[in-house]
Design a protein around this motif. Structure first.
Motif, mmCIF file in Angstrom:
data_model
loop_
_atom_site.group_PDB
_atom_site.id
_atom_site.type_symbol
_atom_site.label_atom_id
_atom_site.label_comp_id
_atom_site.label_asym_id
_atom_site.label_seq_id
_atom_site.Cartn_x
_atom_site.Cartn_y
_atom_site.Cartn_z
ATOM 1 N N VAL A 31 0.803 -1.332 -0.073
ATOM 2 C CA VAL A 31 -0.057 -0.136 0.015
ATOM 3 C C VAL A 31 0.948 1.130 0.000
ATOM 4 O O VAL A 31 2.114 1.489 0.455
ATOM 5 N N GLU A 32 0.283 2.399 -0.532
ATOM 6 C CA GLU A 32 0.945 3.730 -0.466
ATOM 7 C C GLU A 32 0.029 4.736 0.324
ATOM 8 O O GLU A 32 -1.131 4.760 0.086
ATOM 9 N N PHE A 33 0.603 5.401 1.321
ATOM 10 C CA PHE A 33 0.069 6.255 2.146
ATOM 11 C C PHE A 33 0.151 7.770 1.524
ATOM 12 O O PHE A 33 0.972 8.158 1.174
ATOM 13 N N GLU A 284 -7.654 -4.583 10.620
ATOM 14 C CA GLU A 284 -8.999 -4.858 10.388
ATOM 15 C C GLU A 284 -9.296 -3.941 8.703
ATOM 16 O O GLU A 284 -9.869 -4.681 7.912
ATOM 17 N N MET A 285 -8.226 -3.061 8.426
ATOM 18 C CA MET A 285 -8.129 -2.515 7.113
ATOM 19 C C MET A 285 -7.767 -3.405 6.368
ATOM 20 O O MET A 285 -8.246 -3.632 5.048
ATOM 21 N N LYS A 290 -8.455 -7.556 1.617
ATOM 22 C CA LYS A 290 -8.257 -9.068 1.323
ATOM 23 C C LYS A 290 -6.848 -9.097 1.471
ATOM 24 O O LYS A 290 -6.280 -10.004 0.612
ATOM 25 N N LEU A 291 -5.797 -8.304 2.141
ATOM 26 C CA LEU A 291 -4.685 -8.683 2.406
ATOM 27 C C LEU A 291 -4.160 -9.514 3.604
ATOM 28 O O LEU A 291 -3.738 -9.204 4.746
#
Length: 333
Positions: A31-33, A284-285, A290-291
């Motif tokens: 992911v990228e923030f 939870e995120m 689905k990771l």
């Protein structure tokens, strides 16, 4: 590479958000923030509580995670959190709570989730005085079939997907026969679609008593906005407090995960903040995205860190935010 809107918030929000980013980088989460902010600090700098760039980021990425936000008293919205939930129709407030290793509580086998309707009820903020003397005031509590059906359905689907055989609906239909009565009737209707899941009905005052006498027997609780707000914090207190309480606000197209505790300005910048609530929310995120393998890796590292007795001061330990973060990173696989 999935982009996620990161909202640090105020106070200790910056420190716990930094912990989250470092752990995700170490775990190689794909992911990228994209950092945007809202709240008191933003207001003091720009005069805006929520800048347009934050809305644009959330609407572009469809998923966000945020630290604690302070709404300035007497300025703008009654609550930035409530405003974002209503704006994006984040109707499901999901608050899982469970015992964690190394954190002593009065109970040992709590593992439950509360599904709170997030956009209706008394939190719609429709209030008025009934006379010019302002000696009497009323507030509107709005419950709809649509709002009730989708939150109750969410609770039953969660139970179904996690092999849970009972859903507890909480209400006050013995007094509030139209609003709570509608919610309860809809729960009864929906329960018929799930043959293997029992529907338990509890009045809110009895529910509070049950939660402080035998909380281990509950697994999934679904209720309306105000009751859910109160019960979520009650249950958090049973497992160690808001500092270990993850939270999520989920709609059909957008989800915002959050640390539900305050911004703790008294310890901000002192490297004392406990990042657990935000970290658990991030797990939870990742499940939502689905990771699952990344979620499990980070979760195991957190549990190992706690099992080893590593805790920040608010949990009875003596290590800093940075040290706690580094311990989790060391325990990643």
């Amino acid at each position: 590479m999935k982009k996620i809107t990161l909202i640090p918030g105020d106070g200790i929000g910056y420190e716990i958000s930094d912990s989250l980013v470092k752990i995700f980088e170490a775990a190689k989460v794909p992911v990228e923030f994209e950092t945007e902010n809202a709240g008191l600090d933003v207001y003091e700098k720009t005069g805006e509580l929520i800048p347009e760039s934050l809305y644009e980021s959330i609407e572009r990425n469809k998923i966000a995670i945020k630290g604690p936000i302070t709404t300035p008293i007497g300025k703008g919205f009654r609550s930035i959190n409530v405003y974002l939930r209503k704006k994006y129709d984040l109707y499901t407030n999901f608050r899982p709570s469970r015992n964690l290793p190394g954190i002593e509580t009065r109970y040992n086998n709590i593992d439950l989730a509360i599904f709170r309707e997030n956009t209706e009820g008394i939190y719609i903020g429709e209030e008025k005085y009934e006379n010019e003397e302002k000696t009497s005031a009323v507030a509107v509590k709005r419950i709809t079939r649509k709002g009730s059906k989708r939150i109750i359905k969410s609770a039953f689907e969660y139970a179904k997907n996690n092999g849970i055989s009972k859903v507890t609906v909480v209400h006050k239909a013995n007094i509030l026969k139209f609003t709570d009565g509608m919610f309860l009737d809809i729960a009864r209707e929906i329960s018929k679609e799930y043959e293997n899941i029992e529907l338990e009905e509890l009045i809110i005052d009895n529910m509070c008593m049950q939660l402080v006498t035998n909380p281990e027997r509950f697994k999934v609780i679904v209720t309306m906005n105000l009751y859910g707000d109160i019960l979520s914090d009650l249950v958090a207190g049973l497992v160690g407090g808001l500092g270990v309480a993850p939270g999520a606000n989920i709609g059909d197209n957008i989800a915002i995960f959050e640390a539900v505790h305050g911004s703790a300005p008294d310890i901000a910048g002192q490297n004392k903040a406990n990042p657990l609530a935000l970290l658990l929310s991030s797990i939870e995120m990742l499940k939502y995205l689905k990771l699952d393998d990344f979620a499990k890796n980070i979760e195991k590292a957190i549990l190992k860190t706690l099992t080893d007795g590593c805790k920040t001061a608010d949990l009875g330990g003596n290590i800093t935010t940075t040290e706690f973060t580094d311990k989790i990173i060391k325990n990643l696989k």
